[in-house]
Write a protein that holds these residues in place. Structure first.
Motif, PDB file in Angstrom:
ATOM      1  N   GLY A 161       0.806  -1.214   0.000  1.00  0.00           N
ATOM      2  CA  GLY A 161       0.000   0.000   0.000  1.00  0.00           C
ATOM      3  C   GLY A 161       0.837   1.260   0.000  1.00  0.00           C
ATOM      4  O   GLY A 161       1.948   1.301  -0.541  1.00  0.00           O
ATOM      5  N   GLU A 162       0.303   2.284   0.630  1.00  0.00           N
ATOM      6  CA  GLU A 162       0.981   3.571   0.685  1.00  0.00           C
ATOM      7  C   GLU A 162       2.293   3.437   1.466  1.00  0.00           C
ATOM      8  O   GLU A 162       2.311   2.865   2.555  1.00  0.00           O
ATOM      9  N   PRO A 163       3.402   3.951   0.919  1.00  0.00           N
ATOM     10  CA  PRO A 163       4.684   3.789   1.607  1.00  0.00           C
ATOM     11  C   PRO A 163       4.813   4.669   2.851  1.00  0.00           C
ATOM     12  O   PRO A 163       4.443   5.839   2.842  1.00  0.00           O
TER      13      PRO A 163
ATOM     14  N   ASN B 116      12.011   3.426  -6.313  1.00  0.00           N
ATOM     15  CA  ASN B 116      10.995   4.079  -7.152  1.00  0.00           C
ATOM     16  C   ASN B 116       9.856   4.661  -6.332  1.00  0.00           C
ATOM     17  O   ASN B 116       8.682   4.596  -6.720  1.00  0.00           O
ATOM     18  N   ILE B 117      10.212   5.229  -5.179  1.00  0.00           N
ATOM     19  CA  ILE B 117       9.222   5.875  -4.324  1.00  0.00           C
ATOM     20  C   ILE B 117       9.348   7.388  -4.491  1.00  0.00           C
ATOM     21  O   ILE B 117      10.351   7.987  -4.098  1.00  0.00           O
ATOM     22  N   ASP B 118       8.350   7.984  -5.104  1.00  0.00           N
ATOM     23  CA  ASP B 118       8.372   9.421  -5.379  1.00  0.00           C
ATOM     24  C   ASP B 118       8.108  10.236  -4.128  1.00  0.00           C
ATOM     25  O   ASP B 118       8.681  11.309  -3.943  1.00  0.00           O
TER      26      ASP B 118
ATOM     27  N   ALA C  48      12.583  16.982   4.126  1.00  0.00           N
ATOM     28  CA  ALA C  48      11.524  17.922   3.752  1.00  0.00           C
ATOM     29  C   ALA C  48      12.093  19.241   3.242  1.00  0.00           C
ATOM     30  O   ALA C  48      11.462  19.916   2.424  1.00  0.00           O
ATOM     31  N   ILE C  49      13.281  19.605   3.699  1.00  0.00           N
ATOM     32  CA  ILE C  49      13.934  20.849   3.261  1.00  0.00           C
ATOM     33  C   ILE C  49      14.656  20.656   1.932  1.00  0.00           C
ATOM     34  O   ILE C  49      14.505  21.455   1.003  1.00  0.00           O
ATOM     35  N   ASP C  50      15.459  19.585   1.841  1.00  0.00           N
ATOM     36  CA  ASP C  50      16.337  19.388   0.686  1.00  0.00           C
ATOM     37  C   ASP C  50      15.706  18.593  -0.447  1.00  0.00           C
ATOM     38  O   ASP C  50      16.091  18.757  -1.609  1.00  0.00           O
ATOM     39  N   TYR C  51      14.772  17.728  -0.107  1.00  0.00           N
ATOM     40  CA  TYR C  51      14.126  16.879  -1.116  1.00  0.00           C
ATOM     41  C   TYR C  51      12.611  16.897  -0.883  1.00  0.00           C
ATOM     42  O   TYR C  51      11.994  15.866  -0.564  1.00  0.00           O
ATOM     43  N   PRO C  52      11.997  18.060  -1.019  1.00  0.00           N
ATOM     44  CA  PRO C  52      10.583  18.226  -0.626  1.00  0.00           C
ATOM     45  C   PRO C  52       9.617  17.298  -1.343  1.00  0.00           C
ATOM     46  O   PRO C  52       8.585  16.924  -0.765  1.00  0.00           O
ATOM     47  N   ASP C  53       9.939  16.899  -2.573  1.00  0.00           N
ATOM     48  CA  ASP C  53       9.017  16.036  -3.311  1.00  0.00           C
ATOM     49  C   ASP C  53       8.894  14.651  -2.692  1.00  0.00           C
ATOM     50  O   ASP C  53       7.927  13.927  -2.944  1.00  0.00           O
ATOM     51  N   LYS C  54       9.873  14.271  -1.878  1.00  0.00           N
ATOM     52  CA  LYS C  54       9.863  12.933  -1.293  1.00  0.00           C
ATOM     53  C   LYS C  54       8.904  12.818  -0.101  1.00  0.00           C
ATOM     54  O   LYS C  54       8.565  11.713   0.335  1.00  0.00           O
TER      55      LYS C  54
END
Length: 276
Positions: free
Chosen positions: A52-54, A116-118, A136-142
């Motif tokens: 399911g959701e990671p 492959n987890i966006d 959250a600061i450096d890789y906000p899309d993750k």
């Protein structure tokens, strides 16, 4: 007593993990699911449970996947739980390099890329919370949503309780093991996250702390106030290890944050439209 204090302060709540339960699944040393991802010159060990959701779990200083045992056990039937050993922790081998939160955060980001987890839900304990904030600061899309317990932006007396800071400094003065000294170095010299960087965080964040935490309550409030989309939870009668001390309360609050619509509605937002 000294060794027990060291285990609690440095090694990721492992004492609470062992006391909490005796799982039949050997989390952190499970050959059936354990794998390695090669990133940034190291092999990061990770385990995945459920579908399911990671949901990414990040342990504290000196801890390992085993430190997240209660969380894995609770969430593996609800999410795709990803737990990994940070650089120089657990089964992710120590290569003797200098440890920084920036490097450890980059490791996590690159492992997520290989999987492959966006984006994912993230829970971080202590140093794991710091890594979560850095993600959250450096890789906000993750980061879809982030919950942190006992995370700090800096290691000085404005953020960390004086008694605990003194305890760690005394431990360093009497320690000769290079590995432990580098782990202590994370506590004493890092992180160094400018408050202004919190404005870069776009994902909803739940700032959690115990009212008797090693991280000063004033500092947790500072983190809360400077993240635009944030909520605050202060666990009553709890220390830095509140998620282990009061698991039912912890999971109830975290479940609510992960599953319910996020809101920053203030009291004024409600009453300003009331017709008296």
């Amino acid at each position: 007593m000294k060794n027990q204090l060291l285990a609690l302060l440095l090694f990721g709540c492992s004492v609470f993990t062992v006391q909490a339960q005796n799982p039949t699944i050997p989390y952190g040393d499970n050959p059936e699911v354990g794998k390695y991802a090669e990133v940034n010159g190291i092999k990061v060990y990770y385990e995945i449970y459920g579908e399911g959701e990671p949901l990414l779990l990040i342990h504290g200083n000196g801890g390992s996947i085993k430190s997240s045992t209660p969380k894995i056990d609770y969430y593996k039937d609800k999410y795709k739980v990803i737990a990994m050993d940070s650089r120089a922790h657990g089964k992710t081998k120590d290569i003797g390099d200098s440890l920084t939160y920036e490097q450890m955060t980059a490791d996590v980001n690159d492992v997520l890329d290989q999987l492959n987890i966006d984006s994912c839900l993230i829970w971080g304990q202590s140093d794991g919370g710091i890594i979560g904030l850095k993600l959250a600061i450096d890789y906000p899309d993750k980061v879809k949503r982030l919950a942190v317990f006992g995370a700090n932006l800096r290691p000085d007396s404005t953020a960390v309780d004086d008694d605990n800071a003194t305890f760690v400094k005394n431990m360093i003065a009497n320690e000769t093991d290079d590995y432990k000294l580098r782990l202590f170095g994370l506590l004493v010299n890092q992180p160094q996250i400018p408050v202004s960087d919190l404005a870069k965080i776009t994902a909803p964040v739940l700032v959690m702390t115990g009212d008797r935490d090693v991280i000063r309550l004033e500092h947790s409030l500072e983190v809360f106030y400077n993240i635009k989309k944030s909520n605050l939870f202060v666990m009553p009668g709890a220390t830095h290890f509140g998620s282990y001390e009061k698991p039912e309360l912890f999971f109830k609050v975290l479940d609510n944050f992960f599953t319910q619509p996020f809101t920053t509605t203030s009291t004024y937002d409600i009453i300003k439209n009331i017709k008296f």
